[in-house]
Design a protein around this motif. Sequence first.
Motif, short mmCIF file in Angstrom:
data_model
loop_
_atom_site.label_atom_id
_atom_site.label_comp_id
_atom_site.label_asym_id
_atom_site.label_seq_id
_atom_site.Cartn_x
_atom_site.Cartn_y
_atom_site.Cartn_z
N GLU A 120 67.41 75.75 107.53
CA GLU A 120 67.39 76.23 106.33
C GLU A 120 66.65 77.66 106.20
OE1 GLU A 120 70.55 76.47 104.73
OE2 GLU A 120 71.07 74.96 106.12
N GLU A 121 65.57 77.70 105.96
CA GLU A 121 64.45 78.45 105.78
C GLU A 121 64.38 79.75 106.60
OE1 GLU A 121 62.58 80.52 102.85
OE2 GLU A 121 63.29 77.86 102.63
N LEU A 122 64.61 79.09 107.96
CA LEU A 122 64.51 80.31 109.10
C LEU A 122 65.75 80.29 109.94
CD1 LEU A 122 60.84 79.20 110.48
CD2 LEU A 122 60.88 81.00 108.82
N TYR A 123 66.81 79.45 109.70
CA TYR A 123 68.03 80.27 111.51
C TYR A 123 68.63 81.36 110.43
CZ TYR A 123 72.05 80.07 113.65
OH TYR A 123 73.01 80.04 114.79
N PRO A 124 68.83 82.32 111.17
CA PRO A 124 68.43 82.82 111.74
C PRO A 124 67.47 83.75 112.05
CG PRO A 124 70.47 84.31 112.53
CD PRO A 124 70.08 83.08 110.16
N VAL A 125 67.81 84.48 111.14
CA VAL A 125 66.29 85.61 111.08
C VAL A 125 65.31 85.35 111.36
CG1 VAL A 125 66.48 87.66 109.64
CG2 VAL A 125 68.41 86.81 109.63
N GLY A 126 64.70 84.36 110.42
CA GLY A 126 63.50 84.27 110.36
C GLY A 126 62.91 84.00 111.62
N PHE A 127 63.90 82.76 112.56
CA PHE A 127 63.22 82.64 114.27
C PHE A 127 63.24 83.63 114.70
CE2 PHE A 127 65.60 78.21 113.84
CZ PHE A 127 64.18 77.94 112.60
#
Length: 498
Positions: A151-158
Amino acid sequence: MGGDTEFLEHPISEDTLQLLFEASNTSNLEKSLEILIQNAKSDSGRSELASRRILPAVLSIVHSLTHASHHHHHHHNDTLSLCFKLLRNLCAGEAANQGSFLEHNGVAVVCSVLWLEAGSSGPDHGLVRWGLQVLANVSLAGKQHQHAIWEELYPVGFVSLARLGTKETCDLLCMVIYTCCDGNPEWFKKLSSDYGWPVMAEIVKTASSASFREDWLKLLLSRICLEESQLPVLFSKLQFVDVLEGEVTESKDDQFSFEQAFLLRILSEILNERLRDVTVSKDVALFVLRIFKKSIGVLEHAMRGKSSLPSGFAGVDVLGYSLTILRDICAQDGVRGNTEDANDVVDVLLSDGLIELLLSLLGALEAPAIIRKGLKQFENQDGTSCFSNPCPYKGFRRDIVALIGNCVYRRKHAQDEIRHRNGILLLLQQCVTDEDNPFLREWGIWSVRNMLEGNDENQKVVAELEIQGSADVPEITALGLRVEVDQRTRHAKLVNVP
């Protein structure tokens, strides 16, 4: 630490510091963290620190430092690194700490640091690495933890983390993503969706330039490209990923990006290493054949290759790796004992003209050096002089011969096609040593053996060629065969050497 707290928007509470100082028997924050990092390396140490509720205290320090004044950025990063190392050790298989991490919003706290670094002009790669190690240990705790990370990183954080471009970051990122998806298999499909493919494209781009150490990337690509059959999606998205946005480029059939070549190289390695347990679908097999057909255009202007794969030329590498992937796809029924699925895949490739294509490529190659010396003119089946292409990399001829050998293995219709297309003599001519194609002779003998096995018509043609002197093939004896003339019919035939 004392004097630094005035620069913090959210100062570290005295209670928090006291908790750490008592647990480490020291009154300096950095020293305290270093001692606790050592203590948290053992199961009993982690358990004791869990009972003292050290983990929430460390998270609150991270939260305070994340909102610190930039004047003390480097000093804070050193402290943050120590906090991350301690969190990593605390969450290594200790359920109480992993639960506490989730309960105190640890994923968001750690990710806020990662977001800041990923968006910085001079990111602290060490800090990112420790942060990802924390998430890697947390992701192993189960679905709830995996959902929080996703929830925290998909997709932009990854995507942002993949763009940092270091192999250490890339390995850990692949581990976190794979672990999350392995616990929630439907997420593998998300990685090949419109939102998800930039994640994989950036990871492949980073791995192709910075390299990678561990197998997480292979596990991820194996699952997405082969088991989920999403190779066509990812391959197309990797075409000229480095072209400036808005710039129009004409894409020719035989133009491929370095990233596309790298992706095929990794998939070729995966198949070769895990021949018995990776299943390739018909769709993926046909897609690889289409890539191979497109890449053949490079032969028109190829020079004789001075090295084996990778050659350093994207087009040549795509040609070579698509060929070796096809070779291993067609070997699968052999190593698995003729399973129906593998057989079906090979038959689909054969019905798409694979044998005809391979014979035509083989016939158009300049003859092996040893044969070139013995022949004044290399002639086509129809007697006309043929245009000769050099091998674009060392091993190209061998790989074609190996693929033919795998195709005809216990398949009568494929063996017959070799004969119908006048390919028997051509295949016999590959049973020679060739400095440009290591192990050509061994693969040539293997292919001829497969072409002859259980096929009387093919054996008869070889025997007649031997009698006529068209094919002086001492390798026939290496197969345990010799030519004998039937006294009654006067026809030559191959018989087993007693």
